[in-house]
Design a protein around this motif. Structure first.
Motif, short mmCIF file in Angstrom:
data_model
loop_
_atom_site.label_atom_id
_atom_site.label_comp_id
_atom_site.label_asym_id
_atom_site.label_seq_id
_atom_site.Cartn_x
_atom_site.Cartn_y
_atom_site.Cartn_z
N VAL A 5 0.89 -1.11 0.01
CA VAL A 5 0.04 0.09 -0.14
C VAL A 5 1.04 1.35 -0.04
O VAL A 5 0.67 2.18 -0.38
CB VAL A 5 -1.09 -0.08 1.36
CG1 VAL A 5 -1.57 1.39 1.38
CG2 VAL A 5 -2.09 -1.03 0.93
N ARG A 8 1.35 3.73 -3.01
CA ARG A 8 0.64 3.74 -4.01
C ARG A 8 -0.36 4.82 -3.92
O ARG A 8 -0.76 5.52 -2.75
CB ARG A 8 -0.36 2.58 -3.89
CG ARG A 8 0.68 1.41 -4.18
CD ARG A 8 1.04 1.15 -5.75
NE ARG A 8 1.76 -0.06 -5.84
CZ ARG A 8 1.23 -1.17 -6.20
NH1 ARG A 8 -0.19 -1.38 -6.42
NH2 ARG A 8 2.12 -2.03 -6.58
N LEU A 10 -4.03 5.79 -5.32
CA LEU A 10 -5.38 5.23 -6.00
C LEU A 10 -6.26 6.20 -6.31
O LEU A 10 -6.70 7.20 -5.41
CB LEU A 10 -5.83 4.32 -4.97
CG LEU A 10 -7.22 3.49 -5.56
CD1 LEU A 10 -6.74 2.83 -6.85
CD2 LEU A 10 -7.87 2.49 -4.43
N PHE A 28 -11.25 1.42 1.92
CA PHE A 28 -9.74 1.62 1.27
C PHE A 28 -8.89 2.64 2.02
O PHE A 28 -7.79 2.38 2.53
CB PHE A 28 -9.49 2.10 -0.15
CG PHE A 28 -9.71 0.99 -0.89
CD1 PHE A 28 -8.64 -0.07 -0.88
CD2 PHE A 28 -10.62 0.85 -2.00
CE1 PHE A 28 -8.61 -1.22 -1.75
CE2 PHE A 28 -10.64 -0.30 -2.75
CZ PHE A 28 -9.65 -1.23 -2.84
N VAL A 33 -4.91 3.16 2.44
CA VAL A 33 -4.62 3.60 0.90
C VAL A 33 -4.84 4.90 0.41
O VAL A 33 -5.63 5.64 1.24
CB VAL A 33 -5.54 2.73 0.05
CG1 VAL A 33 -5.33 3.12 -1.27
CG2 VAL A 33 -5.43 1.33 0.47
N LEU A 332 -7.54 -5.83 -2.19
CA LEU A 332 -6.28 -5.52 -2.11
C LEU A 332 -5.16 -6.46 -2.47
O LEU A 332 -4.03 -6.03 -3.18
CB LEU A 332 -5.69 -5.08 -0.63
CG LEU A 332 -6.48 -3.68 -0.08
CD1 LEU A 332 -6.42 -3.60 1.31
CD2 LEU A 332 -5.67 -2.76 -0.90
N MET A 336 -2.79 -4.84 -5.18
CA MET A 336 -1.45 -4.60 -4.64
C MET A 336 -0.75 -5.60 -3.97
O MET A 336 -0.75 -5.81 -2.75
CB MET A 336 -1.70 -3.18 -3.44
CG MET A 336 -2.49 -2.24 -4.32
SD MET A 336 -2.61 -0.72 -3.00
CE MET A 336 -3.37 0.32 -3.92
#
Length: 341
Positions: A5, A8, A10, A28, A33, A332, A336
């Motif tokens: 995570v 990243r 998103l 998330f 995230v 996830l 990821m």
């Protein structure tokens, strides 16, 4: 998953008129995230435009949709997103995904519709970094991961301990499309010594259009006074589910995956009365005594709604299976993957 995570960024694209998208985004974020942007895939949710989308008339040259999709990709790029999740989308096209992939942005996909209903995503399936569906048949056919849907915490039976003790026999909440009007009226007409205690929360995007359906359908005509063109709140739906012994579930025709109503009804501690035969095979065996399946409206009259004994509380394992936590865990893992794995 923490290492995967980290770093990243998103962006999420999906229909804003479904609360599922917002719930997924919130979960998330709870996991750490970084959500850098969210976008509605459609340029408008007005009734007139919804009808055009439903008829497949939104991709013509003069439509506002191509300009809107270009603006969405511009927004994703400007937000420096590393990953994009397309969730529940129906109008995204290959050009949209290609532009993101050309910028080295990983594009992920999840759908709660089957290809029999919405199949535009097949045109860009090969471009995706991960792809998942609620439909086990589509998963096998198109090499996608199978990820069942979920229920939000608002439906959890533990949140409604003060509700009246299952004083409703059957509850139903949903859009009155396809065969649902006939099925609901068949339930209303079930002959038994004591009339069924029903609560119906019936939605259609336009009462005027439903009135036109009522001109040619006796079932629609009976339901017209109860139709709302405003969506019901999750809290109101959950409160009704908490009072119901059974929740009626009517999937779209040809749909093989389990509906969100399946998960919401069971998490609320109710029994599932479903026209979806897949529920018995797709749910863990521990839910078997909580499911009643029917194949046509005539079978509703053969169900003894009085015989069902009170259900025990859900176990932690059952609750996790039904939850958005399990759903996001699966996404996830697909989106990821941990480099250490």
């Amino acid at each position: 998953m923490t290492g995967a995570v980290s770093g990243r960024r998103l962006a999420v694209v999906g229909p804003t008129f479904f609360s599922y998208t917002q719930a997924i985004v919130a979960e998330f974020q709870r996991r750490g995230v970084s959500i850098v942007a969210t976008f509605d895939e459609k340029h408008s949710n007005r009734v007139h435009d919804k009808i055009l989308y439903r008829l497949g008339l939104a991709h013509h040259r003069l439509s506002a949709l191509p300009r809107h999709l270009r603006a969405v990709t511009d927004g994703i790029i400007a937000a420096s997103a590393t990953d994009v999740l397309l969730v529940g989308v129906e109008v995204i096209d290959r050009a949209f995904v290609e532009r993101l992939v050309q910028r080295d942005i990983r594009v992920h996909f999840y759908t709660w519709d089957g290809t029999a209903n919405k199949d535009r995503f097949l045109s860009y399936l090969d471009l995706l970094s991960s792809r998942a569906t609620f439909d086990p048949s589509d998963a096998a056919r198109h090499a996608m991961a199978y990820v069942p849907l979920f229920a939000e915490a608002v439906f959890d039976e533990r949140r409604h301990v003060s509700a009246p003790s299952r004083d409703l026999d059957v509850g139903f909440c949903g859009t009155v499309h396809s065969s649902r009007a006939d099925i609901v009226t068949a339930l209303m007409d079930v002959e038994r010594p004591r009339p069924l205690r029903l609560q119906l929360m019936l939605y259609y995007h336009s009462r005027r259009l439903f009135a036109l359906k009522a001109l040619v359908s006796a079932s629609a005509k009976r339901l017209l006074p109860q139709i709302s063109d405003r969506s019901f709140s999750k809290e109101a739906i959950a409160a009704m589910f908490a009072r119901s012994r059974y929740i009626l579930d009517v999937p779209h025709p040809g749909q093989a995956g389990m509906t969100a109503r399946t998960f919401e009804a069971l998490l609320a501690g109710a029994r599932l009365l479903t026209f979806g035969p897949a529920a018995r095979t797709l749910l863990p065996d521990s839910f078997a005594d909580r499911i009643a399946t029917v194949t046509d409206a005539m079978e509703l009259g053969r169900i003894d709604f009085d015989v069902a004994a009170p259900l025990p509380p859900l176990t932690d394992g059952q609750r996790y299976f039904l939850s958005i936590e399990r759903f996001v865990d699966q996404l996830l893992t697909l989106m990821m993957p941990d480099p250490e794995d």
